[in-house]
Structures are given as structure tokens and as C-alpha cells.
Design an enzyme around this catalytic site. Structure first.
Site, short mmCIF file in Angstrom:
data_model
loop_
_atom_site.label_atom_id
_atom_site.label_comp_id
_atom_site.label_asym_id
_atom_site.label_seq_id
_atom_site.Cartn_x
_atom_site.Cartn_y
_atom_site.Cartn_z
N HIS A 198 39.38 22.03 76.37
CA HIS A 198 38.20 21.51 75.68
C HIS A 198 38.14 22.01 74.24
O HIS A 198 37.74 21.27 73.33
CB HIS A 198 36.91 21.86 76.41
CG HIS A 198 35.72 21.24 75.75
ND1 HIS A 198 35.39 19.91 75.92
CD2 HIS A 198 34.81 21.74 74.87
CE1 HIS A 198 34.34 19.63 75.17
NE2 HIS A 198 33.97 20.72 74.53
N HIS B 64 33.55 15.24 70.16
CA HIS B 64 34.28 14.64 71.29
C HIS B 64 34.66 13.19 70.98
O HIS B 64 35.77 12.75 71.28
CB HIS B 64 33.44 14.68 72.56
CG HIS B 64 32.96 16.06 72.91
ND1 HIS B 64 31.94 16.28 73.81
CD2 HIS B 64 33.36 17.29 72.49
CE1 HIS B 64 31.73 17.58 73.92
NE2 HIS B 64 32.57 18.22 73.12
N HIS C 107 34.17 25.35 65.94
CA HIS C 107 33.87 24.36 64.90
C HIS C 107 33.83 24.98 63.51
O HIS C 107 34.41 24.45 62.56
CB HIS C 107 32.51 23.70 65.20
CG HIS C 107 32.43 23.08 66.54
ND1 HIS C 107 33.26 22.05 66.95
CD2 HIS C 107 31.61 23.34 67.60
CE1 HIS C 107 32.95 21.70 68.18
NE2 HIS C 107 31.96 22.47 68.60
#
Length: 306
Positions: free
Chosen positions: A238, A81, A265
Site C-alpha cells: 500500500h 490511490h 506522502h
């Protein structure tokens, strides 16, 4: 000074909070850095071997978050983030001092990172930026998950799709141009999970710091968080934030087009490893004045420097 020159922050910014997975208190300070230094993490709780450089080949785990480690095994985790915020705002150089192994989760998005950086302002140097230009299409497929990157003239496009059996989340898709789009909804979108997965995560020793203040929890067809969602595509937005943060482990901003379905990821890291294992797949270019059209200039950068 050109907006296509390298940038850092104007002064120190300190964040305090808990790590999402470890649940430990952490203090982290972003500090200005000189041109060509890049993004550097320094573990201040350790006296030696405490420098960790974000790099795709330094990713030691991509399970539920991104973790990078140096050669001595010292790590920093859940940095996606923060890295997404730095990428979106065009921060090329910063020293990040942190007194634990996990970046504070704050509200589960990049919102607070972005707000605090914009408060102190961004400093532009006289040194041109460098960019990675994708030269060939590369695709990575893992079962029903797939991701690809291909050449683009002047932008970084991210087209992301997620599919959940949960009826509230369902199928969501969004596409953005990182250097042109308004990224507010991306920055503001929080990490999320299904209610039935919370106990499973805790049994794995994860999500110890998770709560309704820093993660969206979905139970059946209901969002348990007070106030509900921040935007109608918060779930996929997100995922785009995570993707931006993981892409910045390449070290520079990228010119290319990403298309991803049901990724995360690990998939992003696997794709980037394939890209950078062959130097025919990309070029590293130093941007001089007027080298790129205005489409490359992120609107948020204009606002932050004005």
C-alpha cells in the site's frame, strides 16, 4: 497506434462513496480528455475557481493523505490511490469531476478504480507521451526516514521499506518495476492503521469515514478485518501505491529509481520538490516510436488495450 502514445479512458465512469477523513458522501466522475490536457480535477459543487491541477508544488498538505489546492485555496484531498491507478494504467489525460473535497475511499485501495477503468477500456491517441528522465541522484533525509531518486535506463523502480514496532507489521520491504511488474497486489492493497491510533485520528478530526470496509486495522498481532490480509506484503504494497500516486503529481511518467525507507506522502513530495527546483536534475522527453525498448511498456496496459 503505439502503446507509447497518450491514453485516456473510453467513456465516463462514476464512483460514489465517502471520504476517508471527512466522512462526507461524494460523487466523482472520470471523463475522457484530449491529448496534452493531463489530469484535471473540477469541483462541481463550486461555480468558480473550481479547477485544481495535480502538481507537486500544489500540494498544500501531506498529513495522512495528499491534498492539492489551487491559488484560490480550493482543494481536493486523498487523491493518491486514484492517481496511483491512473499512473499504473498509463492514463495520461482525464477530467475528474467531483462534488466534494475528498476522493471517495471505496475499499481503501486502488482495486475498484482499476477494475472500472479496465471495464470501459482505454483509448490510445496518435500523440506521443512525454516522460521525465532523472539525470542526477537526489536524496532527502528526515530523521530515520529517507528517500532517494537516481537515474535509470528505461524503468521506474520503487524499492520501499517500512518498519513498525508492531510485531504483525514489523519490517516489510518490496521492490517493483512500475512499467514491467504485475501490479495487482499493489492496486489491491488497502490503507491501514493501528487500533490504538484510531481514536487519535478522530480527535484530530480525521478518519470520520473510516471503517473495516475501507481500511485494515491491526490490534496487537491480529488483523481485525474479516478475511485478513489480501496479500502477505499488503502493508508495504500500500505504501508503494501511495508512492506511485504521489509521483504522478510530477505530471508525467518518470524514468528513475526510488529507494525509500519509512517514508510517506510528505517525504515523497519533499523529494520531488528538490528534483524540480533545478532543471539540471531531470529532462523532459517526448517519446517517439521505438524511442524506448519494450521494458517501458506496462503489462497492465497491454491487457487493458487488447
Amino acid at each position: 497506434m503505439s502503446i507509447l502514445n497518450q491514453k485516456t479512458i473510453n467513456k465516463n465512469i462514476t464512483f460514489k462513496g465517502v471520504g476517508l477523513h471527512g466522512g462526507l458522501e461524494v460523487t466523482m466522475t472520470l471523463k475522457p480528455a484530449v491529448p496534452n490536457s493531463g489530469i484535471i480535477f473540477k469541483r462541481t459543487d463550486l461555480k468558480k475557481n473550481n479547477i485544481i491541477i495535480p502538481n507537486i508544488f500544489n500540494v498544500s498538505s501531506a498529513l495522512f493523505c495528499t491534498t492539492i489546492s489551487n491559488e484560490e485555496g480550493v482543494s481536493v484531498s486523498t487523491l493518491e490511490h486514484l492517481m496511483g491507478a491512473l499512473f499504473g494504467l498509463g492514463i495520461d489525460n482525464a477530467l475528474i469531476e467531483i462534488d466534494n473535497y475528498e476522493v471517495p475511499i471505496l475499499d481503501g485501495s486502488a482495486k475498484i478504480f482499476v477494475e472500472e477503468i479496465l471495464k470501459v477500456g482505454i483509448k490510445t491517441s496518435s500523440v506521443p507521451i512525454k516522460i521525465i528522465k532523472i539525470e542526477k541522484k537526489i536524496e532527502f533525509i528526515d530523521g530515520n526516514k529517507k528517500i532517494s531518486i537516481e537515474p535509470s535506463k528505461v524503468s521506474l523502480d520503487i524499492d520501499f521499506e517500512l518498519k513498525y514496532e508492531n510485531t504483525l507489521i514489523g519490517e516489510q520491504r518490496n521492490s517493483i518495476k512500475v512499467y514491467e511488474s504485475d501490479l495487482s497486489d499493489i492496486y489491491n492493497s488497502r490503507t491501514f492503521c493501528l487500533y490504538e491510533d484510531v481514536e487519535k485520528l478522530k480527535e484530530m478530526g480525521l478518519a470520520k469515514g473510516g471503517n473495516l470496509e475501507n481500511a485494515v486495522v491491526v490490534k496487537d498481532n491480529k488483523v481485525l478485518n474479516e478475511g485478513g490480509l489480501r496479500n502477505e506484503k499488503e502493508f508495504v504494497n500500500h505504501k508503494i501505491l501511495d508512492c506511485m500516486g504521489d509521483l504522478y503529481l510530477a505530471g508525467y511518467r518518470i524514468i528513475g529509481k526510488i529507494v525509500c525507507s519509512q517514508g510517506g506522502h510528505k517525504l515523497t513530495n519533499q523529494l520531488l520538490r528538490e528534483v524540480f527546483e533545478n532543471d539540471q536534475n531531470f529532462s523532459l522527453i517526448e517519446i517517439k516510436e521505438k524511442s524506448l525498448p519494450h521494458a517501458f511498456i506496462n503489462k497492465s496496459n497491454l491487457r487493458s488495450i487488447a
